[in-house]
Design a protein around this motif. Structure first.
Motif, PDB file in Angstrom:
ATOM      1  N   SER A 241      -3.908  -1.732   2.533  1.00  0.00           N
ATOM      2  CA  SER A 241      -3.293  -1.343   3.812  1.00  0.00           C
ATOM      3  C   SER A 241      -3.989  -1.992   4.998  1.00  0.00           C
ATOM      4  O   SER A 241      -3.401  -2.102   6.067  1.00  0.00           O
TER       5      SER A 241
ATOM      6  N   ARG B 240       5.738   0.082  -2.479  1.00  0.00           N
ATOM      7  CA  ARG B 240       6.973  -0.712  -2.549  1.00  0.00           C
ATOM      8  C   ARG B 240       6.728  -1.973  -3.375  1.00  0.00           C
ATOM      9  O   ARG B 240       5.799  -2.727  -3.104  1.00  0.00           O
TER      10      ARG B 240
ATOM     11  N   SER C  64       0.801  -1.224   0.000  1.00  0.00           N
ATOM     12  CA  SER C  64       0.000   0.000   0.000  1.00  0.00           C
ATOM     13  C   SER C  64       0.834   1.276   0.000  1.00  0.00           C
ATOM     14  O   SER C  64       0.325   2.352  -0.283  1.00  0.00           O
ATOM     15  N   THR C  65       2.133   1.157   0.263  1.00  0.00           N
ATOM     16  CA  THR C  65       3.013   2.325   0.213  1.00  0.00           C
ATOM     17  C   THR C  65       3.673   2.462  -1.154  1.00  0.00           C
ATOM     18  O   THR C  65       4.421   3.396  -1.389  1.00  0.00           O
TER      19      THR C  65
END
Length: 106
Positions: A103, A12, A9-10
Motif C-alpha cells: 500500500s 484486487r 493491497s486491497t
C-alpha cells in the motif's frame, strides 16, 4: 506470452499478458497497475516499484543484486519475498507469476 497476476493491497487481482524481456515494473506501468510508482523509471535508484513475489515463484525471478538489496533495506514493510519490480525480467518461465503490491512505496 507470459501471463502475470498483480494483486494490490486491497486484494484486487489484475491479470495481464506480457512480452518476455520487459521488467515487471514496465508491465505494471503499461497496464496501469496501482501502487507501482516507479519514480526512477526502472534505474534501480528509488525502490518505488517494490513488490512481494509469491514464495513459490521467488526462485524463478533471479538473484537480488547488492544494489537492489540496499534499496530494499530502506523500503517500507520489507518481507523475505520482496523484490524491486524493475529488477525482475519477465521470461516464459514466469508465466503465471503472482506478485502483490504494497500500500505504500519508498
Amino acid at each position: 506470452m507470459p501471463t502475470l497476476t498483480f494483486i494490490d493491497s486491497t486484494g484486487r487481482h489484475r491479470q495481464v499478458d506480457s512480452d518476455a524481456g520487459l521488467s515487471l515494473m514496465e508491465v505494471a506501468r503499461r497496464n496501469d497497475i496501482p501502487e507501482i510508482i516507479a519514480e526512477c523509471g526502472g534505474q534501480c535508484a528509488c525502490a518505488t516499484c517494490h513488490v512481494y513475489v509469491e514464495p513459490e515463484w521467488l526462485s524463478k525471478t533471479g538473484p537480488i543484486s547488492e544494489l537492489e538489496q540496499d534499496l530494499l533495506n530502506f523500503s517500507e514493510d520489507v518481507r523475505p519475498t520482496s523484490r524491486l519490480s524493475c529488477q525482475v525480467q519477465v521470461t516464459d518461465e514466469l508465466d503465471g507469476i503472482i506478485v502483490h503490491t504494497p500500500s505504500k512505496q519508498g
